[in-house]
Design a protein around this motif. Structure first.
Motif, PDB file in Angstrom:
ATOM      1  N   THR A  17      22.772  17.202  71.077  1.00  0.00           N
ATOM      2  CA  THR A  17      22.359  17.460  72.459  1.00  0.00           C
ATOM      3  C   THR A  17      21.388  18.627  72.565  1.00  0.00           C
ATOM      4  N   SER A  18      21.505  19.604  71.667  1.00  0.00           N
ATOM      5  CA  SER A  18      20.557  20.712  71.660  1.00  0.00           C
ATOM      6  C   SER A  18      20.644  21.441  70.323  1.00  0.00           C
ATOM      7  N   SER A  19      19.630  22.233  70.041  1.00  0.00           N
ATOM      8  CA  SER A  19      19.634  23.005  68.796  1.00  0.00           C
ATOM      9  C   SER A  19      19.004  24.367  69.033  1.00  0.00           C
ATOM     10  N   SER A  20      19.415  25.319  68.216  1.00  0.00           N
ATOM     11  CA  SER A  20      18.846  26.665  68.293  1.00  0.00           C
ATOM     12  C   SER A  20      18.910  27.302  66.916  1.00  0.00           C
ATOM     13  N   GLN A  21      18.021  28.244  66.703  1.00  0.00           N
ATOM     14  CA  GLN A  21      17.992  28.930  65.411  1.00  0.00           C
ATOM     15  C   GLN A  21      17.635  30.389  65.644  1.00  0.00           C
ATOM     16  N   GLY A  22      18.648  31.234  65.503  1.00  0.00           N
ATOM     17  CA  GLY A  22      18.410  32.670  65.626  1.00  0.00           C
ATOM     18  C   GLY A  22      18.012  33.208  64.269  1.00  0.00           C
ATOM     19  N   GLY A  23      18.126  34.490  64.128  1.00  0.00           N
ATOM     20  CA  GLY A  23      17.828  35.043  62.813  1.00  0.00           C
ATOM     21  C   GLY A  23      17.281  36.443  62.893  1.00  0.00           C
ATOM     22  N   GLY A  24      17.242  37.028  61.749  1.00  0.00           N
ATOM     23  CA  GLY A  24      16.716  38.368  61.645  1.00  0.00           C
ATOM     24  C   GLY A  24      15.285  38.341  61.139  1.00  0.00           C
ATOM     25  N   TRP A  25      14.780  39.506  60.885  1.00  0.00           N
ATOM     26  CA  TRP A  25      13.409  39.595  60.414  1.00  0.00           C
ATOM     27  C   TRP A  25      13.304  39.342  58.907  1.00  0.00           C
ATOM     28  N   ALA A  26      14.423  39.369  58.190  1.00  0.00           N
ATOM     29  CA  ALA A  26      14.363  39.245  56.731  1.00  0.00           C
ATOM     30  C   ALA A  26      14.819  37.880  56.219  1.00  0.00           C
ATOM     31  N   TRP A  27      15.363  37.016  57.073  1.00  0.00           N
ATOM     32  CA  TRP A  27      15.855  35.719  56.605  1.00  0.00           C
ATOM     33  C   TRP A  27      15.783  34.710  57.736  1.00  0.00           C
ATOM     34  N   THR A  28      15.916  33.452  57.380  1.00  0.00           N
ATOM     35  CA  THR A  28      15.988  32.375  58.360  1.00  0.00           C
ATOM     36  C   THR A  28      17.427  31.892  58.405  1.00  0.00           C
ATOM     37  N   SER A  29      18.037  31.972  59.566  1.00  0.00           N
ATOM     38  CA  SER A  29      19.451  31.613  59.685  1.00  0.00           C
ATOM     39  C   SER A  29      19.623  30.096  59.755  1.00  0.00           C
ATOM     40  N   ASP A  30      20.875  29.668  59.684  1.00  0.00           N
ATOM     41  CA  ASP A  30      21.198  28.247  59.794  1.00  0.00           C
ATOM     42  C   ASP A  30      20.753  27.698  61.141  1.00  0.00           C
ATOM     43  N   LEU A  31      20.496  26.408  61.164  1.00  0.00           N
ATOM     44  CA  LEU A  31      20.187  25.708  62.406  1.00  0.00           C
ATOM     45  C   LEU A  31      21.515  25.363  63.070  1.00  0.00           C
ATOM     46  N   ASN A  32      21.724  25.817  64.290  1.00  0.00           N
ATOM     47  CA  ASN A  32      22.959  25.568  65.033  1.00  0.00           C
ATOM     48  C   ASN A  32      22.691  24.513  66.093  1.00  0.00           C
ATOM     49  N   VAL A  33      23.517  23.466  66.103  1.00  0.00           N
ATOM     50  CA  VAL A  33      23.313  22.385  67.056  1.00  0.00           C
ATOM     51  C   VAL A  33      24.587  22.113  67.828  1.00  0.00           C
ATOM     52  N   GLU A  34      24.434  21.706  69.077  1.00  0.00           N
ATOM     53  CA  GLU A  34      25.552  21.264  69.899  1.00  0.00           C
ATOM     54  C   GLU A  34      25.603  19.751  69.796  1.00  0.00           C
ATOM     55  N   LEU A  35      26.810  19.229  69.653  1.00  0.00           N
ATOM     56  CA  LEU A  35      26.999  17.803  69.452  1.00  0.00           C
ATOM     57  C   LEU A  35      27.829  17.188  70.559  1.00  0.00           C
ATOM     58  N   LYS A  36      27.625  15.903  70.761  1.00  0.00           N
ATOM     59  CA  LYS A  36      28.454  15.116  71.682  1.00  0.00           C
ATOM     60  C   LYS A  36      29.005  13.956  70.854  1.00  0.00           C
ATOM     61  N   ARG A  37      30.318  13.815  70.838  1.00  0.00           N
ATOM     62  CA  ARG A  37      30.921  12.728  70.071  1.00  0.00           C
ATOM     63  C   ARG A  37      30.681  11.408  70.793  1.00  0.00           C
ATOM     64  N   ILE A  38      30.231  10.407  70.044  1.00  0.00           N
ATOM     65  CA  ILE A  38      29.929   9.106  70.644  1.00  0.00           C
ATOM     66  C   ILE A  38      30.637   8.004  69.872  1.00  0.00           C
ATOM     67  N   ASP A  39      30.810   6.886  70.535  1.00  0.00           N
ATOM     68  CA  ASP A  39      31.408   5.701  69.921  1.00  0.00           C
ATOM     69  C   ASP A  39      30.411   4.567  70.099  1.00  0.00           C
ATOM     70  N   LEU A  40      29.665   4.255  69.042  1.00  0.00           N
ATOM     71  CA  LEU A  40      28.614   3.252  69.159  1.00  0.00           C
ATOM     72  C   LEU A  40      29.159   1.851  69.404  1.00  0.00           C
ATOM     73  N   SER A  41      30.413   1.590  69.033  1.00  0.00           N
ATOM     74  CA  SER A  41      30.971   0.261  69.290  1.00  0.00           C
ATOM     75  C   SER A  41      31.155   0.024  70.795  1.00  0.00           C
ATOM     76  N   GLN A  42      31.331   1.097  71.551  1.00  0.00           N
ATOM     77  CA  GLN A  42      31.484   0.976  73.004  1.00  0.00           C
ATOM     78  C   GLN A  42      30.139   0.853  73.706  1.00  0.00           C
ATOM     79  N   GLN A  43      29.051   1.210  73.008  1.00  0.00           N
ATOM     80  CA  GLN A  43      27.727   1.163  73.609  1.00  0.00           C
ATOM     81  C   GLN A  43      27.061  -0.205  73.424  1.00  0.00           C
ATOM     82  N   GLY A  44      27.658  -1.027  72.585  1.00  0.00           N
ATOM     83  CA  GLY A  44      27.043  -2.319  72.325  1.00  0.00           C
ATOM     84  C   GLY A  44      25.898  -2.230  71.354  1.00  0.00           C
ATOM     85  N   GLY A  45      25.813  -1.080  70.613  1.00  0.00           N
ATOM     86  CA  GLY A  45      24.708  -0.858  69.700  1.00  0.00           C
ATOM     87  C   GLY A  45      25.024  -1.125  68.297  1.00  0.00           C
TER      88      GLY A  45
END
Length: 119
Positions: free
Chosen positions: A91-119
């Protein structure tokens, strides 16, 4: 990756159309962008007051950390590897960090059930 990985997952990018013409997420093998991606998925709960029913509801939210160079975008589908792997949509992503390194990519998730979507 700075976070402790809790498993691996595959990333899918693409959509399909249902019989009703709705566009939904797809996990077709041709839509797979990456496999075996190290992930750290955490489930958190929040309590919310529902004024319509006068009760407290528990809302589950999911957050995930992946390596900083992982190509993971909003609306991508993340499928955990292994039996009974859960399926999530980014649903969204963000990446903080300091000046000396690149931090992990942090993402917000929504649990889905594709069998209920007909997909």
């Amino acid at each position: 990756m700075y976070s402790l990985a809790t498993g691996t997952a595959a990333i899918y990018r693409g959509t399909t159309e249902t019989a009703f013409g709705d566009e939904v997420a797809s996990i077709d093998p041709s839509d797979r962008v990456a496999a075996g991606v190290l992930v750290s998925i955490q489930e958190t709960t929040k309590r919310a007051w529902d004024p319509a029913t006068q009760t407290v509801r528990v809302v589950r939210t999911y957050e995930c950390s992946v390596q900083s160079d992982t190509d993971l975008r909003t609306n991508d589908v993340l499928v955990e590897d292994g039996p009974g792997g859960r399926t999530f949509q980014v649903t969204s992503s963000s990446q903080g960090g300091g000046w000396a390194w690149t931090s992990d990519l942090n993402v917000e998730l929504k649990r889905i059930d594709l069998s209920q979507q007909g997909g």
